[in-house]
Design an enzyme around this catalytic site. Structure first.
Site, PDB file in Angstrom:
ATOM      1  CG  ASP A   1      -2.109  -0.979   1.035  1.00 35.58           C
ATOM      2  OD1 ASP A   1      -2.356  -1.403  -0.112  1.00 35.58           O
ATOM      3  OD2 ASP A   1      -2.731  -1.332   2.045  1.00 35.58           O
TER       4      ASP A   1
ATOM      5  CG  HIS B   1      21.766 -15.215   2.655  1.00 37.96           C
ATOM      6  ND1 HIS B   1      20.747 -14.390   2.237  1.00 37.96           N
ATOM      7  CD2 HIS B   1      22.414 -15.616   1.523  1.00 37.96           C
ATOM      8  CE1 HIS B   1      20.767 -14.304   0.918  1.00 37.96           C
ATOM      9  NE2 HIS B   1      21.773 -15.034   0.455  1.00 37.96           N
TER      10      HIS B   1
END
Length: 364
Positions: free
Chosen positions: A104, A282
């Site tokens: 949004d 990661h």
């Protein structure tokens, strides 16, 4: 899992549109969960726009994306591997390594997490049995951000869509009125190979160069260039506590050994190096002097700085930096320090792998 849960909650509450961009989107349990939720929102009239990288999602079945398209989701393949399907200039090495979810135009998620089940607790790495230490989850970091800076991340998404000549987007309220949220100063920083220089790289080099007390970096793929090596060494030489948390194993053996080839010089300069155990690291984060932080998709390697589209958030704020410092401390507790004397006596076959990997580091 916590990031996926937060993303699912935000997607479920969407009222106008959802923009998602990811290097990897896998057709596994997690990928299917996202797909079902996106399809449900599309049926409700919420427009879903999706960018995925052609190389990152190379193993994902075409029907996975076709199903989304047929339901009205606008799907864009970034820089297709097949040049005949390219919509503009074609450069195989240019990849979209960003991970963005914008709901949004008011909430953004970004960081290192791809749409993949490897992040689930107990998942098995996509590594060979000889390399894989056993079942464990990947270790990664994402942010959820609100406030006026969301519009800047939205611009980056739409710029990528336009650059790749994606289909005309449905008319939605992509830039709603936003109010200030929180006390931290947040900046959206994007980089692409089209830029004259990597803004993310220059921002990090500048932050390290101005550090006075601490430089704490956590990164998955560490193949530094000479300028980054010099910045880290210079910081350590002027008394800054420079600490790097790097992987103890990796899904890319060449990158892993190319990074280790630089350990000796960094250790000699006074940089402290630690390797994370118990998970495949990661994350791509930094916290400097307890006030400057960054989280994003950018690795400390040539590919991220020269060839990839990347995106990071830079945050100026002591409260947030305190949280980052606490996260760094938890990773540090799960890591093993690299001792300079012991490292100098490492096996010859390790040194040979490092030497060979260095020849390829510009291409990794």
């Amino acid at each position: 899992p916590a990031t996926c849960e937060a993303m699912f909650a935000a997607i479920t509450k969407a009222q106008d549109h959802i923009n998602m961009e990811s290097y990897i989107i896998e057709d596994d349990t997690v990928g299917q969960a996202f797909a079902e939720l996106l399809l449900a929102q599309q049926r409700r009239g919420v427009q879903v726009n999706l960018i995925y990288d052609s190389v990152g999602a190379f193993n994902t079945s075409r029907p996975f994306f076709d199903r989304l398209r047929q339901a009205g989701v606008a799907v864009l393949e970034f820089n297709p591997v097949n040049p005949l399907t390219a919509r503009g200039s074609w450069q195989l090495n240019n990849r979209d390594h960003r991970k963005l979810l914008i709901v949004d135009g008011r909430t953004v998620f970004l960081g290192g997490i791809n749409i993949s089940g490897v992040y689930s607790s107990g998942s098995i790495f996509r590594l060979s049995p000889k390399t894989r230490p056993g079942p464990a989850a990947w270790r990664d970091t994402d942010l959820q951000i609100g406030g006026q800076v969301v519009a800047e991340f939205q611009k980056l998404f739409l710029q990528t869509w336009d650059k790749q000549h994606g289909p005309t987007l449905a008319a939605k309220n992509y830039f709603p009125t936003l109010i200030e949220v929180g006390r931290d100063i947040v900046r959206a920083i994007g980089s692409t190979p089209d830029d004259p220089y990597s803004l993310i790289y220059l921002t990090l080099i500048s932050a390290i160069g101005n550090a006075e007390k601490q430089v704490y970096l956590t990164n998955a793929y560490f193949v530094p260039d000479l300028q980054l090596l010099q910045a880290l060494s210079d910081a350590a030489s002027r008394g800054v506590d420079v600490r790097l948390i790097l992987p103890s194993y990796s899904d890319s053996g060449l990158v892993f050994h190319a990074g280790r080839a630089h350990y000796a010089d960094l250790l000699q300069a006074g940089v402290h190096i630690f390797e994370r155990h118990g998970a495949l690291l990661h994350s791509k984060t930094a916290v400097i002097d307890g006030v400057w932080s960054t989280v994003g998709s950018t690795n400390l390697d040539w590919r991220s700085f020269m060839d990839n589209d990347e995106v990071n958030a830079v945050i100026l704020g002591r409260d947030f930096a305190t949280q980052m410092g606490a996260m760094f401390a938890r990773d540090l507790a799960a890591s093993q320090a690299i001792n300079p004397q012991t490292w100098a006596l490492r096996p010859v076959h390790f040194k040979l792998k490092e030497w060979l990997a260095q020849w390829w580091e510009r291409l990794l």
